[in-house]
Design a protein around this motif. Structure first.
Motif, PDB file in Angstrom:
ATOM      1  N   LEU A  11       0.822  -1.208   0.000  1.00  0.00           N
ATOM      2  CA  LEU A  11       0.000   0.000   0.000  1.00  0.00           C
ATOM      3  C   LEU A  11       0.858   1.261   0.000  1.00  0.00           C
ATOM      4  CD1 LEU A  11      -2.817  -1.035   2.506  1.00  0.00           C
ATOM      5  CD2 LEU A  11      -2.962  -0.879   0.008  1.00  0.00           C
ATOM      6  N   ARG A  12       1.983   1.241   0.751  1.00  0.00           N
ATOM      7  CA  ARG A  12       2.850   2.422   0.771  1.00  0.00           C
ATOM      8  C   ARG A  12       3.576   2.590  -0.558  1.00  0.00           C
ATOM      9  NH1 ARG A  12       3.677   0.377   5.951  1.00  0.00           N
ATOM     10  NH2 ARG A  12       5.691  -0.559   5.407  1.00  0.00           N
ATOM     11  N   LEU A  13       3.964   1.460  -1.169  1.00  0.00           N
ATOM     12  CA  LEU A  13       4.602   1.535  -2.482  1.00  0.00           C
ATOM     13  C   LEU A  13       3.619   2.098  -3.507  1.00  0.00           C
ATOM     14  CD1 LEU A  13       7.162   0.793  -4.172  1.00  0.00           C
ATOM     15  CD2 LEU A  13       6.025  -1.379  -4.682  1.00  0.00           C
ATOM     16  N   MET A  14       2.357   1.636  -3.452  1.00  0.00           N
ATOM     17  CA  MET A  14       1.372   2.133  -4.401  1.00  0.00           C
ATOM     18  C   MET A  14       1.057   3.606  -4.146  1.00  0.00           C
ATOM     19  SD  MET A  14      -2.298   0.546  -5.617  1.00  0.00           S
ATOM     20  CE  MET A  14      -3.278   1.133  -4.249  1.00  0.00           C
ATOM     21  N   PHE A 176       7.200  15.161  -5.469  1.00  0.00           N
ATOM     22  CA  PHE A 176       8.385  14.304  -5.444  1.00  0.00           C
ATOM     23  C   PHE A 176       8.925  14.141  -4.022  1.00  0.00           C
ATOM     24  CE2 PHE A 176       8.614  15.632  -9.984  1.00  0.00           C
ATOM     25  CZ  PHE A 176       8.511  14.366 -10.530  1.00  0.00           C
ATOM     26  N   ALA A 177       8.831  15.194  -3.215  1.00  0.00           N
ATOM     27  CA  ALA A 177       9.272  15.099  -1.821  1.00  0.00           C
ATOM     28  C   ALA A 177       8.393  14.115  -1.046  1.00  0.00           C
ATOM     29  CB  ALA A 177       9.232  16.481  -1.164  1.00  0.00           C
ATOM     30  N   ALA A 178       7.077  14.181  -1.266  1.00  0.00           N
ATOM     31  CA  ALA A 178       6.158  13.272  -0.581  1.00  0.00           C
ATOM     32  C   ALA A 178       6.389  11.826  -1.015  1.00  0.00           C
ATOM     33  CB  ALA A 178       4.720  13.694  -0.868  1.00  0.00           C
ATOM     34  N   ALA A 179       6.628  11.616  -2.311  1.00  0.00           N
ATOM     35  CA  ALA A 179       6.877  10.259  -2.809  1.00  0.00           C
ATOM     36  C   ALA A 179       8.156   9.690  -2.215  1.00  0.00           C
ATOM     37  CB  ALA A 179       6.961  10.268  -4.336  1.00  0.00           C
ATOM     38  N   PHE A 184      10.740   5.655   1.162  1.00  0.00           N
ATOM     39  CA  PHE A 184      11.708   5.400   2.235  1.00  0.00           C
ATOM     40  C   PHE A 184      11.118   4.484   3.304  1.00  0.00           C
ATOM     41  CE2 PHE A 184      13.849   6.483   6.238  1.00  0.00           C
ATOM     42  CZ  PHE A 184      15.175   6.257   5.870  1.00  0.00           C
ATOM     43  N   SER A 185       9.795   4.507   3.438  1.00  0.00           N
ATOM     44  CA  SER A 185       9.135   3.698   4.475  1.00  0.00           C
ATOM     45  C   SER A 185       8.889   2.253   4.030  1.00  0.00           C
ATOM     46  CB  SER A 185       7.800   4.336   4.867  1.00  0.00           C
ATOM     47  OG  SER A 185       6.854   4.230   3.811  1.00  0.00           O
ATOM     48  N   VAL A 186       9.225   1.922   2.780  1.00  0.00           N
ATOM     49  CA  VAL A 186       8.970   0.578   2.252  1.00  0.00           C
ATOM     50  C   VAL A 186      10.248  -0.242   2.252  1.00  0.00           C
ATOM     51  CG1 VAL A 186       8.170  -0.768   0.273  1.00  0.00           C
ATOM     52  CG2 VAL A 186       7.117   1.450   0.781  1.00  0.00           C
ATOM     53  N   ARG A 187      10.217  -1.376   2.924  1.00  0.00           N
ATOM     54  CA  ARG A 187      11.346  -2.297   2.892  1.00  0.00           C
ATOM     55  C   ARG A 187      11.042  -3.405   1.889  1.00  0.00           C
ATOM     56  NH1 ARG A 187      12.907  -7.167   4.540  1.00  0.00           N
ATOM     57  NH2 ARG A 187      15.123  -7.494   5.010  1.00  0.00           N
ATOM     58  N   VAL A 188      11.839  -3.471   0.824  1.00  0.00           N
ATOM     59  CA  VAL A 188      11.642  -4.476  -0.215  1.00  0.00           C
ATOM     60  C   VAL A 188      12.645  -5.606   0.009  1.00  0.00           C
ATOM     61  CG1 VAL A 188      11.618  -4.943  -2.697  1.00  0.00           C
ATOM     62  CG2 VAL A 188      10.909  -2.693  -1.833  1.00  0.00           C
ATOM     63  N   PRO A 189      12.174  -6.829   0.249  1.00  0.00           N
ATOM     64  CA  PRO A 189      13.102  -7.953   0.473  1.00  0.00           C
ATOM     65  C   PRO A 189      13.990  -8.187  -0.748  1.00  0.00           C
ATOM     66  CG  PRO A 189      10.846  -8.551   1.065  1.00  0.00           C
ATOM     67  CD  PRO A 189      10.771  -7.254   0.328  1.00  0.00           C
TER      68      PRO A 189
END
Length: 412
Positions: A11-14, A176-179, A184-189
């Motif tokens: 959801l955060r990535l989207m 762009f700043a918000a994105a 940054f909050s998404v950890r991708v394995p």
């Protein structure tokens, strides 16, 4: 889809994709109209389209990097740099240094950074969601992409008309700043099927690149590239002359409505993709592109702006659906560690003709008018339908979930 709604990283990535795509829509609309207003020439909008689309032809160079680098770092860094770059346009304007050539320099740099963002997001999805959720996840991402385009293309032209194109660039830097914060909050394995490398970074990069090209060449996707090149060549021309074509129908508001109809149709198609993924994709390609071609031609020949907008929206629906299904084919049919480089190679080869189409389309519109260039796009969709029909390997492709490419992770 219900489980996706509880998947926080997805959801955060989207959400990040939603916001960064909003930024992309704003600066593209603003820049193309700004170039047209500064010059009054379709040739220069064609040149702007050429320079903006050209980096897409080199996206294959980004694939090996995305497959090995931290996805989060790639996404965050690109957003920060893009945010700084879009501020250069209003700064140049307020200091009296804004020229068409300044805009023509900034646009391709922004586009070049985007060549890392798209494959990074495609690589991230299979690591964040289950295999049986990929079509739904891709549809959601396409919904985010096309939905944002639909909204911001619709209002972008109006904002330009009332406040000017330069004002859009100021607002754009905030997106762009918000994105960047969301990414940054998404950890991708990391990829599960990583392999050990012993050579130098350059040798490993070239090996990865060759492996991605070989994997694509050994799959049915490779045969789709010819049709995509023809369609994208004409589509590039259409995008280049959209500002001038809109000017013949109205003003900057008409420009926004035309772009919104295109994105809105693709949005509907993206939503519908998960409902038709059980049909053979080969037959879907034939029917979809034939319908899109006929509707597009009818749209350009329509006697009113409202009818043109409606028909372009309808013509875009099948394209939106097939785009989602083709990308799902890559994610499910290729080994996980090859997805980034295969995606980037496929995108580069499919879009290599788009910038050339933009350049030649803009030049042709100055000589012959905008309507012939727009009609050529519809003809190109009809060509793709005939092309797929003529090739049994493509025509007989089954549902996306049943197609197996037979490509191994180490294939050369």
């Amino acid at each position: 889809m219900h489980s996706l709604s509880r998947n926080g990283p997805f959801l955060r990535l989207m959400a990040g994709r939603l916001i960064t795509n909003a930024g992309d829509s704003l600066y593209y609309i603003a820049a193309m109209w700004l170039v047209y207003s500064l010059t009054g020439s379709s040739f220069y909008t064609g040149l702007a389209g050429f320079l903006t689309l050209l980096p897409g032809a080199f996206q294959f160079l980004a694939g090996p990097l995305v497959d090995r680098l931290s996805i989060r770092r790639v996404l965050v860094t690109t957003q920060v740099i893009q945010g700084v770059l879009v501020l250069a346009i209003p700064l140049a304007h307020y200091t009296g240094h804004l020229t068409v050539w300044f805009v023509l320099v900034v646009m391709p740099i922004l586009s070049a950074l985007n060549q890392l963002v798209y494959p990074a997001q495609i690589v991230a999805l299979p690591r964040l969601v289950a295999d049986d959720e990929l079509v739904a996840a891709n549809s959601a991402f396409s919904f985010a992409y096309q939905g944002v385009d639909f909204v911001f293309n619709a209002v972008g032209g109006l904002i330009v008309a009332f406040f000017g194109a330069v004002a859009l660039f100021l607002a754009d830097s905030v997106t762009f700043a918000a994105a960047a914060l969301l990414f940054f909050s998404v950890r991708v394995p990391p990829a599960e099927d990583t392999t050990e490398t012993t050579g130098s970074p350059v040798q490993n990069y070239l090996t990865d690149l060759r492996e991605g090209i070989a994997a694509l060449r050994n799959s049915p996707l490779f045969m789709l590239i010819v049709g995509a090149v023809v369609a994208n060549f004409a589509f590039g021309g259409a995008f280049a002359v959209f500002p001038a074509y809109a000017d013949t129908l109205g003003d900057s508001a008409a420009y926004g409505f035309l772009l919104a109809s295109l994105s809105g149709g693709m949005l509907v198609g993206a939503i519908a993709a998960s409902s038709v993924d059980h049909f053979p994709i080969g037959r879907l390609l034939v029917v979809s592109y034939a319908a899109s071609g006929a509707l597009w031609v009818a749209a350009i020949l329509a006697p009113s702006l409202s009818l043109t907008v409606a028909l372009i929206a309808l013509a875009s629906v099948p394209i939106g659906a097939t785009n989602v299904l083709i990308m799902t084919l890559v994610q499910t049919g290729m080994p996980e560690r090859l997805v980034g480089r295969v995606t980037s190679v496929l995108t580069s080869m499919a879009t290599v003709a788009t910038p050339l189409g933009a350049l030649l389309g803009g030049a042709a519109a100055d000589v012959y008018g905008t309507q012939p260039v727009m009609l050529a796009t519809g003809a190109s969709f009809l060509f793709v339908a005939f092309y797929v029909t003529a090739l049994p390997t493509l025509r007989r492709l089954g549902p996306v979930g049943d197609v197996e490419f037979g490509v191994t992770a180490g294939a050369e």
